[in-house]
Design a protein around this motif. Structure first.
Motif, PDB file in Angstrom:
ATOM      1  N   GLY A 142      -6.380  -3.595  -5.883  1.00  0.00           N
ATOM      2  CA  GLY A 142      -7.775  -3.392  -5.491  1.00  0.00           C
ATOM      3  C   GLY A 142      -8.152  -1.929  -5.379  1.00  0.00           C
ATOM      4  O   GLY A 142      -9.279  -1.546  -5.674  1.00  0.00           O
ATOM      5  N   SER A 170      -5.288   8.816  -4.987  1.00  0.00           N
ATOM      6  CA  SER A 170      -5.453   7.950  -6.144  1.00  0.00           C
ATOM      7  C   SER A 170      -4.085   7.493  -6.636  1.00  0.00           C
ATOM      8  O   SER A 170      -3.076   8.115  -6.347  1.00  0.00           O
ATOM      9  N   GLN A 205      -1.464   1.018   7.249  1.00  0.00           N
ATOM     10  CA  GLN A 205      -2.604   1.950   7.305  1.00  0.00           C
ATOM     11  C   GLN A 205      -2.095   3.379   7.517  1.00  0.00           C
ATOM     12  O   GLN A 205      -1.274   3.846   6.743  1.00  0.00           O
ATOM     13  N   ILE A 227      -3.775   4.021   0.247  1.00  0.00           N
ATOM     14  CA  ILE A 227      -4.447   3.241  -0.789  1.00  0.00           C
ATOM     15  C   ILE A 227      -3.731   1.908  -0.971  1.00  0.00           C
ATOM     16  O   ILE A 227      -2.500   1.841  -0.935  1.00  0.00           O
ATOM     17  N   TYR A 228      -4.519   0.837  -1.105  1.00  0.00           N
ATOM     18  CA  TYR A 228      -3.949  -0.467  -1.402  1.00  0.00           C
ATOM     19  C   TYR A 228      -3.615  -0.514  -2.894  1.00  0.00           C
ATOM     20  O   TYR A 228      -4.435  -0.127  -3.726  1.00  0.00           O
ATOM     21  N   SER A 288      -8.483  -0.023  -2.702  1.00  0.00           N
ATOM     22  CA  SER A 288      -9.225   0.455  -1.534  1.00  0.00           C
ATOM     23  C   SER A 288      -8.470   1.592  -0.868  1.00  0.00           C
ATOM     24  O   SER A 288      -7.244   1.583  -0.802  1.00  0.00           O
ATOM     25  N   THR A 289      -9.224   2.569  -0.388  1.00  0.00           N
ATOM     26  CA  THR A 289      -8.617   3.744   0.220  1.00  0.00           C
ATOM     27  C   THR A 289      -9.042   3.893   1.677  1.00  0.00           C
ATOM     28  O   THR A 289     -10.052   3.331   2.110  1.00  0.00           O
ATOM     29  N   PHE A 290      -8.253   4.672   2.422  1.00  0.00           N
ATOM     30  CA  PHE A 290      -8.586   4.971   3.810  1.00  0.00           C
ATOM     31  C   PHE A 290      -8.058   6.363   4.115  1.00  0.00           C
ATOM     32  O   PHE A 290      -7.051   6.804   3.531  1.00  0.00           O
ATOM     33  N   CYS A 337       0.843  -1.183   0.000  1.00  0.00           N
ATOM     34  CA  CYS A 337       0.000   0.000   0.000  1.00  0.00           C
ATOM     35  C   CYS A 337       0.885   1.242   0.000  1.00  0.00           C
ATOM     36  O   CYS A 337       2.086   1.151   0.217  1.00  0.00           O
TER      37      CYS A 337
END
Length: 124
Positions: free
Chosen positions: A55, A71, A106, A51-52, A57-59, A33
């Motif tokens: 996939g 992004s 994370q 962001i991973y 996925s964001t946090f 990530c």
């Protein structure tokens, strides 16, 4: 070895927008990530968004939700952070980070690759 180079920082008026970029090079195949962090004088470095790489996925930190968007353009090997509704509390050095680990840190600072940072200054 992963190399990260940030750009796009600068000065902006409160309420304005700015987009940061982070060019990624080197051995990136095992990157779990990536994230954006910031640090202002006298404060600890804090996670802003992540962001991973697989996939997508964001946090986000609570302070960034609704205002910042992270992004990743894999074709350009570039990570972005779009920032809007900026306020003076967003003034900081912003760092890009990548984790070539077995897990994603994370919003903690346990990433093992860091850029040199780009300064963002928000004037009132």
């Amino acid at each position: 070895q992963v190399q990260l180079v940030e750009s796009g920082g600068g000065s902006v008026q409160a309420g304005g927008s700015l987009t940061l970029s982070c060019r990624v090079s080197g051995y990136t195949f095992s990157t779990m990530c990536m994230g954006w962090f910031r640090q202002s004088p006298g404060h600890v470095r804090e996670g802003v968004a992540g962001i991973y790489t697989r996939g997508g996925s964001t946090f986000y930190a609570d302070s960034a939700k609704g205002r910042f968007t992270i992004s990743l353009d894999s074709a350009k090997s570039t990570l972005y952070l779009q920032m809007s509704s900026l306020n003076v509390e967003d003034t900081a050095m912003y760092y890009c980070a990548a984790a070539t680990l077995a897990y994603c840190p994370q919003l903690t600072t346990s990433y093992n690759h860091w850029g040199q940072g780009t300064q963002v200054t928000v004037a009132s």
